[in-house]
Design a protein around this motif. Structure first.
Motif, mmCIF file in Angstrom:
data_model
loop_
_atom_site.group_PDB
_atom_site.id
_atom_site.type_symbol
_atom_site.label_atom_id
_atom_site.label_comp_id
_atom_site.label_asym_id
_atom_site.label_seq_id
_atom_site.Cartn_x
_atom_site.Cartn_y
_atom_site.Cartn_z
ATOM 1 N N PRO A 1 0.819 -1.201 0.000
ATOM 2 C CA PRO A 1 0.000 0.000 0.000
ATOM 3 C C PRO A 1 0.861 1.262 0.000
ATOM 4 N N SER A 2 0.389 2.302 -0.679
ATOM 5 C CA SER A 2 1.046 3.605 -0.692
ATOM 6 C C SER A 2 0.007 4.677 -0.418
ATOM 7 N N LEU A 3 0.459 5.781 0.182
ATOM 8 C CA LEU A 3 -0.409 6.918 0.459
ATOM 9 C C LEU A 3 0.148 8.158 -0.225
ATOM 10 N N VAL A 4 -0.743 8.916 -0.867
ATOM 11 C CA VAL A 4 -0.379 10.178 -1.513
ATOM 12 C C VAL A 4 -1.290 11.250 -0.950
ATOM 13 N N VAL A 5 -0.702 12.317 -0.414
ATOM 14 C CA VAL A 5 -1.478 13.389 0.211
ATOM 15 C C VAL A 5 -1.643 14.545 -0.759
ATOM 16 N N ASP A 6 -2.888 14.817 -1.125
ATOM 17 C CA ASP A 6 -3.264 15.932 -2.002
ATOM 18 C C ASP A 6 -2.533 15.930 -3.337
ATOM 19 N N GLY A 7 -2.044 14.778 -3.739
ATOM 20 C CA GLY A 7 -1.306 14.679 -4.988
ATOM 21 C C GLY A 7 0.088 15.272 -4.925
ATOM 22 N N LYS A 8 0.465 15.827 -3.760
ATOM 23 C CA LYS A 8 1.728 16.561 -3.644
ATOM 24 C C LYS A 8 2.831 15.783 -2.931
ATOM 25 N N PHE A 9 2.440 14.822 -2.092
ATOM 26 C CA PHE A 9 3.426 14.157 -1.238
ATOM 27 C C PHE A 9 3.208 12.648 -1.255
ATOM 28 N N LEU A 10 4.275 11.905 -1.556
ATOM 29 C CA LEU A 10 4.255 10.448 -1.497
ATOM 30 C C LEU A 10 4.832 10.023 -0.154
ATOM 31 N N VAL A 11 4.000 9.417 0.676
ATOM 32 C CA VAL A 11 4.408 9.022 2.019
ATOM 33 C C VAL A 11 5.318 7.793 1.954
ATOM 34 N N LYS A 12 6.344 7.793 2.795
ATOM 35 C CA LYS A 12 7.238 6.631 2.883
ATOM 36 C C LYS A 12 6.950 5.894 4.184
ATOM 37 N N GLY A 13 7.742 6.104 5.223
ATOM 38 C CA GLY A 13 7.434 5.481 6.503
ATOM 39 C C GLY A 13 8.023 4.100 6.655
ATOM 40 N N LYS A 14 8.214 3.709 7.921
ATOM 41 C CA LYS A 14 8.858 2.432 8.248
ATOM 42 C C LYS A 14 7.856 1.358 8.667
ATOM 43 N N SER A 15 6.617 1.741 8.887
ATOM 44 C CA SER A 15 5.571 0.801 9.287
ATOM 45 C C SER A 15 4.236 1.438 8.935
ATOM 46 N N PHE A 16 3.154 0.684 9.106
ATOM 47 C CA PHE A 16 1.840 1.245 8.830
ATOM 48 C C PHE A 16 1.574 2.456 9.717
ATOM 49 N N GLU A 17 1.876 2.319 11.002
ATOM 50 C CA GLU A 17 1.638 3.415 11.940
ATOM 51 C C GLU A 17 2.486 4.630 11.593
ATOM 52 N N ASP A 18 3.713 4.386 11.154
ATOM 53 C CA ASP A 18 4.599 5.491 10.792
ATOM 54 C C ASP A 18 4.083 6.198 9.541
ATOM 55 N N MET A 19 3.558 5.434 8.593
ATOM 56 C CA MET A 19 2.970 6.041 7.397
ATOM 57 C C MET A 19 1.826 6.973 7.776
ATOM 58 N N ARG B 1 1.346 8.425 10.736
ATOM 59 C CA ARG B 1 1.888 9.580 11.468
ATOM 60 C C ARG B 1 2.335 10.657 10.491
ATOM 61 N N ILE B 2 3.058 10.248 9.472
ATOM 62 C CA ILE B 2 3.541 11.191 8.461
ATOM 63 C C ILE B 2 2.356 11.824 7.730
ATOM 64 N N THR B 3 1.367 10.999 7.400
ATOM 65 C CA THR B 3 0.177 11.506 6.715
ATOM 66 C C THR B 3 -0.536 12.552 7.559
ATOM 67 N N ASP B 4 -0.661 12.305 8.852
ATOM 68 C CA ASP B 4 -1.314 13.274 9.744
ATOM 69 C C ASP B 4 -0.619 14.635 9.678
ATOM 70 N N HIS B 5 0.703 14.639 9.689
ATOM 71 C CA HIS B 5 1.449 15.903 9.633
ATOM 72 C C HIS B 5 1.241 16.600 8.290
ATOM 73 N N LEU B 6 1.248 15.841 7.203
ATOM 74 C CA LEU B 6 1.077 16.445 5.886
ATOM 75 C C LEU B 6 -0.341 16.972 5.699
ATOM 76 N N VAL B 7 -1.325 16.280 6.246
ATOM 77 C CA VAL B 7 -2.702 16.771 6.197
ATOM 78 C C VAL B 7 -2.816 18.077 6.976
ATOM 79 N N ALA B 8 -2.212 18.119 8.165
ATOM 80 C CA ALA B 8 -2.250 19.350 8.965
ATOM 81 C C ALA B 8 -1.568 20.495 8.226
ATOM 82 N N GLN B 9 -0.479 20.180 7.528
ATOM 83 C CA GLN B 9 0.241 21.197 6.747
ATOM 84 C C GLN B 9 -0.646 21.741 5.628
#
Length: 291
Positions: free
Chosen positions: A230-248, A250-258
């Motif tokens: 699975p991969s996550l893309v935030v607003d078409g601008k950011f491709l999330v990486k992360g070391k685990s599902f939870e880490d992915m 966490r990163i998504t939460d920050h990018l959404v807030a941004q």
């Protein structure tokens, strides 16, 4: 072969650090799914005859109600290049004004996507109304194209809410669908349990419109740099990486807030309230009658 329901915790640890790519051929038996925890409560004895696959439709997933207030993101702020990649000129797959899109690229035949599904569902329940979740079926895992087409056909026929988790279960837990030998007729029979004629579903699945949806999805993945699921893309601008599902997430939460902060700062200032019109002067008091 030992039942996979006997090892849910081991599978969770393994899959949280893995992903399916376009050449993935792992057997379906290797997956953990949203039902793994439930299955673990009654482990099968060695040599026991497996229970027949469910034939009754699974209940529809309840509609997700948005959270009232956004929760501040937890953990350290993500670092570009390490936690996520910026997508030059990136655009949301299905943009809606005032919404922040979180797109998940998944595949029904990818065991890691099956393991991610319950974690992702829990995360979605915590999102506010300005977050738009967009699932995108990709060409990952073993023999993914028939299931990619099935997802877009189900989406067209408004069946995804009823069938999404059930499809993961059918492939990875019940094994009532063998992704390696799947036929259109078997896929049609699966969706026929959810209120559509098998022939109609097969016709939709093989239509020009569904093929076009698949190509559009793959174009989005290509320009977003998505190479696995699975991969996550935030607003078409950011491709999330992360070391685990939870880490992915966490990163998504920050990018959404941004993105939320950027939307709020770019919104036009609310017009100042119009001053209340002066009230008409009260009529003069009637003169007191003369004695």
């Amino acid at each position: 072969m030992a039942s996979l329901s006997r090892f849910p915790l081991v599978l969770t640890a393994l899959f949280a650090l893995a992903a399916c790519n376009k050449t993935e051929t792992a057997p379906a038996e290797s997956a953990a799914t949203p039902a793994a925890t439930e299955a673990a409560a009654t482990p099968a004895a060695e040599g026991a005859t497996p229970a027949p696959a469910e034939t009754a439709p699974a209940p529809a997933e309840p509609a997700i109600q948005p959270a009232a207030v956004a929760t501040p993101p937890a953990g350290p702020a993500p670092v570009v290049g390490t936690d996520y990649e910026e997508i030059p000129g990136g655009q949301a797959f299905d943009p809606v004004p005032g919404k922040i899109e979180v797109a998940e690229i998944f595949s029904y035949t990818c065991p890691h996507c099956a393991q991610f599904e319950p974690v992702l569902l829990d995360w979605r329940k915590k999102q506010t109304a300005d977050v738009k979740f967009t699932p995108i079926a990709g060409p990952f895992g073993g023999n993914p194209i028939p299931f990619q087409k099935a997802f877009y056909a189900a989406q067209t026929l408004s069946l995804v809410e009823k069938t999404h988790e059930a499809m993961f279960r059918a492939i990875h837990i019940d094994q009532s669908l063998n992704y390696q030998t799947i036929t259109d007729e078997q896929i049609g029979a699966f969706y026929a349990k959810y209120g559509v004629k098998a022939a109609d579903f097969i016709g939709t699945m093989n239509s020009f419109a569904i093929n076009a949806k698949g190509k559009r999805a793959e174009q989005f993945m290509q320009r977003s740099g998505v190479s696995s699921s699975p991969s996550l893309v935030v607003d078409g601008k950011f491709l999330v990486k992360g070391k685990s599902f939870e880490d992915m997430l966490r990163i998504t939460d920050h990018l959404v807030a941004q993105e939320r902060a950027a939307l709020q700062s770019s919104a036009p200032a609310a017009a100042a309230p119009t001053a209340a019109a002066p009230t008409a002067a009260a009529p003069a008091a009637a003169a007191a009658p003369k004695p």
